[in-house]
Design a protein around this motif. Structure first.
Motif, PDB file in Angstrom:
ATOM      1  N   GLU A  46      26.337  44.353  35.237  1.00  0.00           N
ATOM      2  CA  GLU A  46      26.615  45.554  34.453  1.00  0.00           C
ATOM      3  C   GLU A  46      27.322  46.571  35.348  1.00  0.00           C
ATOM      4  OE1 GLU A  46      26.044  45.939  31.248  1.00  0.00           O
ATOM      5  OE2 GLU A  46      25.091  43.974  31.074  1.00  0.00           O
ATOM      6  N   MET A  47      28.225  47.347  34.780  1.00  0.00           N
ATOM      7  CA  MET A  47      28.963  48.343  35.562  1.00  0.00           C
ATOM      8  C   MET A  47      28.039  49.418  36.140  1.00  0.00           C
ATOM      9  SD  MET A  47      32.083  47.435  35.772  1.00  0.00           S
ATOM     10  CE  MET A  47      31.870  45.670  35.573  1.00  0.00           C
ATOM     11  N   ASP A  48      26.842  49.587  35.549  1.00  0.00           N
ATOM     12  CA  ASP A  48      25.889  50.546  36.103  1.00  0.00           C
ATOM     13  C   ASP A  48      25.167  50.009  37.334  1.00  0.00           C
ATOM     14  OD1 ASP A  48      26.505  52.453  34.215  1.00  0.00           O
ATOM     15  OD2 ASP A  48      24.845  51.928  32.883  1.00  0.00           O
ATOM     16  N   ASN A  49      25.366  48.744  37.663  1.00  0.00           N
ATOM     17  CA  ASN A  49      24.763  48.154  38.865  1.00  0.00           C
ATOM     18  C   ASN A  49      25.701  48.214  40.064  1.00  0.00           C
ATOM     19  OD1 ASN A  49      22.611  47.505  37.236  1.00  0.00           O
ATOM     20  ND2 ASN A  49      23.110  45.348  37.088  1.00  0.00           N
ATOM     21  N   TRP A  50      26.883  48.772  39.888  1.00  0.00           N
ATOM     22  CA  TRP A  50      27.880  48.899  40.946  1.00  0.00           C
ATOM     23  C   TRP A  50      28.154  50.374  41.189  1.00  0.00           C
ATOM     24  CZ3 TRP A  50      31.011  44.533  42.608  1.00  0.00           C
ATOM     25  CH2 TRP A  50      30.714  43.346  41.964  1.00  0.00           C
ATOM     26  N   GLY A  51      28.532  50.695  42.383  1.00  0.00           N
ATOM     27  CA  GLY A  51      28.892  52.072  42.695  1.00  0.00           C
ATOM     28  C   GLY A  51      30.084  52.104  43.629  1.00  0.00           C
ATOM     29  N   THR A  52      30.874  53.142  43.510  1.00  0.00           N
ATOM     30  CA  THR A  52      31.992  53.364  44.420  1.00  0.00           C
ATOM     31  C   THR A  52      32.202  54.866  44.582  1.00  0.00           C
ATOM     32  OG1 THR A  52      34.319  52.856  44.894  1.00  0.00           O
ATOM     33  CG2 THR A  52      33.740  53.181  42.594  1.00  0.00           C
ATOM     34  N   GLY A  53      32.452  55.294  45.784  1.00  0.00           N
ATOM     35  CA  GLY A  53      32.671  56.711  46.029  1.00  0.00           C
ATOM     36  C   GLY A  53      31.476  57.578  45.672  1.00  0.00           C
ATOM     37  N   GLY A  54      30.278  56.990  45.724  1.00  0.00           N
ATOM     38  CA  GLY A  54      29.070  57.742  45.410  1.00  0.00           C
ATOM     39  C   GLY A  54      28.796  57.894  43.922  1.00  0.00           C
ATOM     40  N   LYS A  55      29.561  57.192  43.081  1.00  0.00           N
ATOM     41  CA  LYS A  55      29.393  57.292  41.631  1.00  0.00           C
ATOM     42  C   LYS A  55      29.177  55.906  41.037  1.00  0.00           C
ATOM     43  CE  LYS A  55      32.711  61.093  41.102  1.00  0.00           C
ATOM     44  NZ  LYS A  55      33.969  61.481  40.424  1.00  0.00           N
ATOM     45  N   LEU A  56      28.517  55.876  39.869  1.00  0.00           N
ATOM     46  CA  LEU A  56      28.399  54.624  39.134  1.00  0.00           C
ATOM     47  C   LEU A  56      29.797  54.151  38.740  1.00  0.00           C
ATOM     48  CD1 LEU A  56      25.448  55.331  36.665  1.00  0.00           C
ATOM     49  CD2 LEU A  56      25.409  53.854  38.680  1.00  0.00           C
ATOM     50  N   LEU A  57      30.032  52.856  38.876  1.00  0.00           N
ATOM     51  CA  LEU A  57      31.335  52.318  38.521  1.00  0.00           C
ATOM     52  C   LEU A  57      31.660  52.566  37.054  1.00  0.00           C
ATOM     53  CD1 LEU A  57      33.846  50.843  39.429  1.00  0.00           C
ATOM     54  CD2 LEU A  57      32.669  48.681  39.014  1.00  0.00           C
ATOM     55  N   SER A  58      30.659  52.537  36.184  1.00  0.00           N
ATOM     56  CA  SER A  58      30.905  52.811  34.762  1.00  0.00           C
ATOM     57  C   SER A  58      31.499  54.208  34.570  1.00  0.00           C
ATOM     58  CB  SER A  58      29.616  52.662  33.952  1.00  0.00           C
ATOM     59  OG  SER A  58      28.621  53.555  34.434  1.00  0.00           O
ATOM     60  N   LYS A  59      31.039  55.185  35.350  1.00  0.00           N
ATOM     61  CA  LYS A  59      31.573  56.548  35.240  1.00  0.00           C
ATOM     62  C   LYS A  59      32.978  56.641  35.819  1.00  0.00           C
ATOM     63  CE  LYS A  59      27.281  59.110  35.015  1.00  0.00           C
ATOM     64  NZ  LYS A  59      26.472  60.192  35.569  1.00  0.00           N
ATOM     65  N   VAL A  60      33.200  55.962  36.931  1.00  0.00           N
ATOM     66  CA  VAL A  60      34.529  55.972  37.552  1.00  0.00           C
ATOM     67  C   VAL A  60      35.551  55.373  36.594  1.00  0.00           C
ATOM     68  CG1 VAL A  60      35.923  55.030  39.439  1.00  0.00           C
ATOM     69  CG2 VAL A  60      33.627  55.909  39.910  1.00  0.00           C
ATOM     70  N   LEU A  61      35.203  54.235  35.988  1.00  0.00           N
ATOM     71  CA  LEU A  61      36.123  53.591  35.049  1.00  0.00           C
ATOM     72  C   LEU A  61      36.345  54.449  33.808  1.00  0.00           C
ATOM     73  CD1 LEU A  61      34.923  49.889  35.323  1.00  0.00           C
ATOM     74  CD2 LEU A  61      36.944  50.931  36.370  1.00  0.00           C
ATOM     75  N   ALA A  62      35.304  55.109  33.322  1.00  0.00           N
ATOM     76  CA  ALA A  62      35.438  55.988  32.165  1.00  0.00           C
ATOM     77  C   ALA A  62      36.374  57.156  32.478  1.00  0.00           C
ATOM     78  CB  ALA A  62      34.075  56.504  31.730  1.00  0.00           C
ATOM     79  N   GLU A  63      36.260  57.690  33.692  1.00  0.00           N
ATOM     80  CA  GLU A  63      37.139  58.788  34.106  1.00  0.00           C
ATOM     81  C   GLU A  63      38.595  58.347  34.167  1.00  0.00           C
ATOM     82  OE1 GLU A  63      35.456  60.013  37.832  1.00  0.00           O
ATOM     83  OE2 GLU A  63      33.734  60.990  36.876  1.00  0.00           O
ATOM     84  N   ARG A  64      38.804  57.072  34.509  1.00  0.00           N
ATOM     85  CA  ARG A  64      40.157  56.531  34.591  1.00  0.00           C
ATOM     86  C   ARG A  64      40.678  56.066  33.235  1.00  0.00           C
ATOM     87  NH1 ARG A  64      39.403  52.539  39.780  1.00  0.00           N
ATOM     88  NH2 ARG A  64      38.945  54.157  41.304  1.00  0.00           N
ATOM     89  N   GLY A  65      39.801  56.066  32.238  1.00  0.00           N
ATOM     90  CA  GLY A  65      40.195  55.620  30.917  1.00  0.00           C
ATOM     91  C   GLY A  65      40.049  54.131  30.704  1.00  0.00           C
ATOM     92  N   ASN A  66      39.322  53.452  31.614  1.00  0.00           N
ATOM     93  CA  ASN A  66      39.045  52.013  31.472  1.00  0.00           C
ATOM     94  C   ASN A  66      37.704  51.825  30.800  1.00  0.00           C
ATOM     95  OD1 ASN A  66      41.290  51.993  33.096  1.00  0.00           O
ATOM     96  ND2 ASN A  66      40.336  50.979  34.813  1.00  0.00           N
ATOM     97  N   LYS A  67      37.442  50.598  30.347  1.00  0.00           N
ATOM     98  CA  LYS A  67      36.146  50.287  29.745  1.00  0.00           C
ATOM     99  C   LYS A  67      35.052  50.341  30.785  1.00  0.00           C
ATOM    100  CE  LYS A  67      37.408  47.453  25.877  1.00  0.00           C
ATOM    101  NZ  LYS A  67      37.227  46.186  25.234  1.00  0.00           N
TER     102      LYS A  67
END
Length: 67
Positions: A46-67
């Motif tokens: 799940e994207m909530d099990n990954w992190g990058t730059g101190g943020k959940l990957l799900s949030k990073v992708l949402a900020e970029r407009g990705n799923k």
């Protein structure tokens, strides 16, 4: 037995089948080992099990407009 592992997000069944087929074929060709000897594991995370730059990957992708 050779072992190939891929960790990724959700993948549909058709893409998993293609990945397993292609990983096996290419590795067999390169290594000169029978395709029947290979084991391939696709681990979905799940994207909530990954992190990058101190943020959940799900949030990073949402900020970029990705799923």
């Amino acid at each position: 037995m050779p072992f190939i592992k891929l960790e990724a997000g959700k993948i549909d069944k058709e893409k998993k089948e293609k990945l397993i087929n292609e990983f096996t074929r290419v590795a067999s060709d390169i290594l000169g080992i029978s395709e029947e000897a290979f084991i391939v594991l696709i681990k979905e995370n799940e994207m909530d099990n990954w992190g990058t730059g101190g943020k959940l990957l799900s949030k990073v992708l949402a900020e970029r407009g990705n799923k």
